[in-house]
Design an enzyme around this catalytic site. Structure first.
Site, PDB file in Angstrom:
ATOM      1  N   THR A 187      -1.081  -4.923  -3.746  1.00 39.00           N
ATOM      2  CA  THR A 187      -1.093  -5.914  -4.270  1.00 39.00           C
ATOM      3  C   THR A 187      -0.108  -5.768  -4.171  1.00 39.00           C
ATOM      4  OG1 THR A 187      -3.259  -5.586  -4.784  1.00 39.00           O
ATOM      5  CG2 THR A 187      -1.831  -8.151  -5.529  1.00 39.00           C
ATOM      6  N   PHE A 189       3.138  -8.742  -5.986  1.00 44.55           N
ATOM      7  CA  PHE A 189       3.113 -10.058  -6.986  1.00 44.55           C
ATOM      8  C   PHE A 189       4.624 -10.992  -7.539  1.00 44.55           C
ATOM      9  CE2 PHE A 189      -0.105  -6.731  -8.295  1.00 44.55           C
ATOM     10  CZ  PHE A 189      -0.431  -7.568  -9.255  1.00 44.55           C
TER      11      PHE A 189
END
Length: 200
Positions: A187, A189
């Site tokens: 992921t 960010f």
């Protein structure tokens, strides 16, 4: 995309103990992103992505960290919309490997689990594993929050999908590890700061 600081400039991550907001509970992947990007942060756990943006805008936090893209699920639309709505500078980005585990109270086993909790994205990332059993699957607002819920309720027959490092925080045990689909699930960010704090 905001360029990173050039030589001689200071970003929030260089300052001692910046207060950095993230959505979720201690142990969340967003907190891991905070710890990866900042040398000595003071993580600030908040209840929603919008609350992170508001904390940065209002000066309650020097920076905020929000997920913007999953390698498995694609763009996280809510946060892309919030980036436009709040128009906060992006000071940098950090990529966090997503390795998921099934966590439960001590003494539980795979065959004693009846219910599994987590955020929708994590449940989707562990879908292949979860479909291997006739479990009831329920969504919560955060991976670490799901683990905290199981622990605080002392809920037998329940498990949470979260990072394995969350187990020690809430007194749970890892009963299955690496349950995510794929070996390179990550992921990305974005790190947002107050306007004027991009570099000082």
């Amino acid at each position: 995309t905001t360029a990173g600081p050039t030589s001689g400039e200071e970003r929030p991550g260089d300052r001692p103990h910046p207060r950095v907001a993230f959505a979720g509970e201690p142990g969340a992947f967003a907190e891991e992103a905070v710890l990866r990007f900042f040398a000595q942060p003071e993580p600030l756990a908040l209840g929603s992505f919008r609350a992170v943006f508001e904390a940065v805008r209002d000066g309650d936090a020097e920076a905020g960290v929000v997920p913007v893209e999953s390698s498995l699920l694609g763009t996280i639309r809510e946060n892309v919309d919030l980036l436009y709505a709040f128009d906060l500078p992006i000071a940098g980005e950090v990529s966090v490997p997503v390795r998921l585990a099934l966590l439960a109270l001590p003494g539980e086993r795979i065959d004693t689990i009846e219910r599994v909790y987590s955020i929708a994205a994590a449940l989707a990332q562990a879908d292949e594993f979860l479909r291997s059993r006739p479990w009831a699957v329920e969504t919560t607002y955060n991976t670490a929050g799901a683990a905290k819920q199981v622990a605080q309720r002392g809920e037998r027959g329940a498990a949470a999908v979260a990072s394995a490092r969350v187990a020690a925080i809430y007194g749970l045990e890892v009963i299955a590890d690496d349950i995510q689909t794929g070996s390179d699930n990550r992921t990305r960010f974005a790190v947002v700061v107050r306007r004027g704090d991009e570099a000082t």
